[in-house]
Motif scaffolding. Sequence first.
Motif, PDB file in Angstrom:
ATOM      1  N   HIS A 113       3.345   9.654  11.799  1.00 35.41           N
ATOM      2  CA  HIS A 113       2.808   8.521  12.546  1.00 35.41           C
ATOM      3  C   HIS A 113       3.048   7.235  11.754  1.00 35.41           C
ATOM      4  O   HIS A 113       2.901   7.202  10.531  1.00 35.41           O
ATOM      5  CB  HIS A 113       1.304   8.707  12.791  1.00 35.41           C
ATOM      6  CG  HIS A 113       0.784   7.838  13.886  1.00 35.41           C
ATOM      7  ND1 HIS A 113       0.361   6.552  13.671  1.00 35.41           N
ATOM      8  CD2 HIS A 113       0.625   8.075  15.209  1.00 35.41           C
ATOM      9  CE1 HIS A 113      -0.047   6.025  14.806  1.00 35.41           C
ATOM     10  NE2 HIS A 113       0.086   6.931  15.761  1.00 35.41           N
ATOM     11  N   LYS A 114       3.396   6.189  12.464  1.00 35.04           N
ATOM     12  CA  LYS A 114       3.790   4.965  11.767  1.00 35.04           C
ATOM     13  C   LYS A 114       2.636   4.286  11.047  1.00 35.04           C
ATOM     14  O   LYS A 114       2.862   3.408  10.216  1.00 35.04           O
ATOM     15  CB  LYS A 114       4.425   3.993  12.760  1.00 35.04           C
ATOM     16  CG  LYS A 114       3.470   3.514  13.854  1.00 35.04           C
ATOM     17  CD  LYS A 114       4.160   2.565  14.803  1.00 35.04           C
ATOM     18  CE  LYS A 114       3.226   2.050  15.891  1.00 35.04           C
ATOM     19  NZ  LYS A 114       3.917   1.122  16.798  1.00 35.04           N
ATOM     20  N   THR A 115       1.394   4.690  11.354  1.00 34.20           N
ATOM     21  CA  THR A 115       0.241   4.068  10.670  1.00 34.20           C
ATOM     22  C   THR A 115      -0.202   4.828   9.428  1.00 34.20           C
ATOM     23  O   THR A 115      -1.091   4.358   8.720  1.00 34.20           O
ATOM     24  CB  THR A 115      -0.941   3.977  11.648  1.00 34.20           C
ATOM     25  OG1 THR A 115      -1.276   5.300  12.092  1.00 34.20           O
ATOM     26  CG2 THR A 115      -0.600   3.090  12.826  1.00 34.20           C
ATOM     27  N   CYS A 116       0.385   6.014   9.154  1.00 34.00           N
ATOM     28  CA  CYS A 116      -0.040   6.776   7.981  1.00 34.00           C
ATOM     29  C   CYS A 116       0.595   6.202   6.713  1.00 34.00           C
ATOM     30  O   CYS A 116       1.534   5.405   6.761  1.00 34.00           O
ATOM     31  CB  CYS A 116       0.307   8.251   8.156  1.00 34.00           C
ATOM     32  SG  CYS A 116       2.081   8.561   8.211  1.00 34.00           S
ATOM     33  N   GLU A 117       0.089   6.652   5.588  1.00 35.62           N
ATOM     34  CA  GLU A 117       0.549   6.119   4.308  1.00 35.62           C
ATOM     35  C   GLU A 117       1.993   6.498   4.030  1.00 35.62           C
ATOM     36  O   GLU A 117       2.783   5.687   3.530  1.00 35.62           O
ATOM     37  CB  GLU A 117      -0.368   6.635   3.187  1.00 35.62           C
ATOM     38  CG  GLU A 117      -1.802   6.157   3.273  1.00 35.62           C
ATOM     39  CD  GLU A 117      -1.895   4.660   3.083  1.00 35.62           C
ATOM     40  OE1 GLU A 117      -1.006   4.097   2.398  1.00 35.62           O
ATOM     41  OE2 GLU A 117      -2.819   4.037   3.617  1.00 35.62           O
ATOM     42  N   LYS A 133       4.336   4.338   6.051  1.00 37.05           N
ATOM     43  CA  LYS A 133       4.403   2.980   5.500  1.00 37.05           C
ATOM     44  C   LYS A 133       5.304   2.922   4.264  1.00 37.05           C
ATOM     45  O   LYS A 133       6.063   1.968   4.066  1.00 37.05           O
ATOM     46  CB  LYS A 133       2.997   2.502   5.154  1.00 37.05           C
ATOM     47  CG  LYS A 133       2.119   2.266   6.377  1.00 37.05           C
ATOM     48  CD  LYS A 133       0.733   1.791   5.958  1.00 37.05           C
ATOM     49  CE  LYS A 133      -0.149   1.556   7.179  1.00 37.05           C
ATOM     50  NZ  LYS A 133      -1.496   1.103   6.789  1.00 37.05           N
ATOM     51  N   ASP A 142       8.687   0.747   3.955  1.00 35.00           N
ATOM     52  CA  ASP A 142       8.889  -0.196   2.845  1.00 35.00           C
ATOM     53  C   ASP A 142      10.196   0.080   2.110  1.00 35.00           C
ATOM     54  O   ASP A 142      10.909  -0.854   1.710  1.00 35.00           O
ATOM     55  CB  ASP A 142       7.702  -0.101   1.878  1.00 35.00           C
ATOM     56  CG  ASP A 142       6.414  -0.601   2.519  1.00 35.00           C
ATOM     57  OD1 ASP A 142       6.499  -1.335   3.522  1.00 35.00           O
ATOM     58  OD2 ASP A 142       5.327  -0.245   2.009  1.00 35.00           O
TER      59      ASP A 142
END
Length: 676
Positions: A105-109, A112, A116
């Motif tokens: 999921h794009k919101t998990c660490e 991210k 980056d």
Amino acid sequence: MPPMKGKLKKKAKDVEAPVESFIPPPPPMPGDDFAMPVREVVRPDNQLELTEAELEEEIAKMLTANNPAAPKNIARYHMKERCYKFEPMVDQTICHYATDGWLLHKTCEEAKKQLDMEKMEKEAQDRFQAEVHRATGDKPGDDAGEGPDDSKQLRNQFNFSERASQTTYFPLRDRETYTDPPPTATVNGSCTQWEIYDEYIKDLERQKIEESMTAKGKKKGGGGGAAAAAAAAAADNKAVRTDAMKSSDMLRCAKILDRMVNQNMYEEIAMDFKYWEDASDSFRPGEGTLLPLWRFTCDKAKRRQVTGICWSPEYLDMFAVGYGSYDFLKQTSGLVCIFSLKNPSHPEFQFVTDSGVMSLHFHPSYSNLLAVGCYDGSVMVYDIHKSVVEPIYQSSVQTGKHSDPVWQIFWQVDDTNPSLQFTTVSSDGVVNLWTMQKSELSHEPLMELTKPAPPLGETNGDGSGDGAPGAGEKAGGCCMDFSKAPGQDHIYLVGTEEGLVHKCSKAYSSQYLGTYNAHHLAVYAVKWNMLHHSVFLSASADWTVKLWDANHTSHPVMKFDLNDSVGDVAWAPYSSTVFAASTDDGKVHVFDLSQNKLLPVCSQKVVKKAKLTKVVFNPKHPIVLVGDDRGNVTSLKLSPNLRQSSVPSNGEKAEDLEVAKLEAVLEVMRKSEVVE
């Protein structure tokens, strides 16, 4: 009219004509896309033929999520009952399918981090292209010419040449060696634990003598090795025994084993302490119950009365209990026990005093300091971190003490004075402030309690003389409590044997700030509210508990009759409207003024053939401790209806909501008094 009859007959014929059966439309021609779909009813051959009553009958079926493959006869050994018992609960969960995915999921660490990294790679690539364009003099958008060959200047992962080579494969070889087995011999013997114990004692004594002889030899400057060896041999022959059971290591191991045994013995009570919730509270609002948990006692406290209970401010599972006697003719030595909820079988520490203990209090900042007031008027301070049983400070006749029992003792935190201080009240009519200095315990009087002078024209208590101002006698103090309001810790209340409650200040020692004509008999307890700082309770031997507004001394706001002498009263720390009182008939009364302003929410008998003397709430857990005149301390857990508190929302503070809740109750009672 005849034509009308003809029409009616024609309609009647139409009605009486039989209804023709439904004729389905012809099937559509093949390839016709605009034809209506044909509904075909398929009826199985084994379909049941049911009547209308059977069709309308409702049959309830319940689906369960039980695992048919789960075992139903798991038996485990029960340590308390010493038998095998079947497990009532079996895990019914079964996993039909599980797989590991690679999507994030794009919101998990992790996602991210990957985004980056891609952003950093893109930025590095853009910087590289910019440097290339700057070196060649081309603009970034110019694609007319072919770019320079930068393979020799800059290297990347795509500029490589693949080379392969094949080496000679050497086959593996195994080498084994056989040796003769080493010779073996069987050695056996037997010894008892006492022989092992004696050998350990001999070795310990030998080591001590060697160390002492070595130290003496070094001091003399000569060789003391021979003397040390001779002394060690002599020690082996003498076999001097010492008590190794009292060593620190053995004591630590014994405590660990004792804690493990207690956890197994009181496992069910510990589960109730953590998880019990009275489900019946949801069906009876305005009522609650108390669940008895542990009972704390020891052999030395069986013939003594519980005279004081105080929770530790640092360790919320630890509390101190003072034992003495309220009977003047049956005075014995006192006892102070430090109990823990983790070990109900026996106290962690015990301190024996020459006179009966009447009050005690932990220091709010230094939880190892315990102040104790005794029946003979002396006070003492214990340090529970030390292994010694003697107090570090103690008052005497030479240094000064009260002439009557010390009924209440409180630590005082003064920011202007670095010395540790505590306050005591006694039935000799004096309130003293004690200061702990380096070598002694000094005191100074804060207030001398006197009976207020009767109005002019009335007689004194003995029936003689005119009631002139200042003609009052000394009054005996029974209890006290300091204000919980910030910046007003110098204000305190004192309850007397005459039934009066005096409001005093440490700054004024000559007169009272106010006097409340509270009760007809001795006042046993006065307690300030922990959240609403202008409200306090008073409990007396005249069977009543009264709620007072500190700003109105003429009459109480509320009055509660408990049908027996009230030994103690305590406010709950989580709510401004909840308090508990203990009576001589062995009952604990819990009030919640927000639910019922007249009757207690819970009135429960917790001991048989005993009088309750003390009650205190735990600062964090929903636990109440009550002490009786048989030397027992019982812990009780509050049901959900007895521990309701305000829930803040939209940035509100829970303290403000609690103050407003109690203020609403007081406003209703004030209006009812005006109407009367």
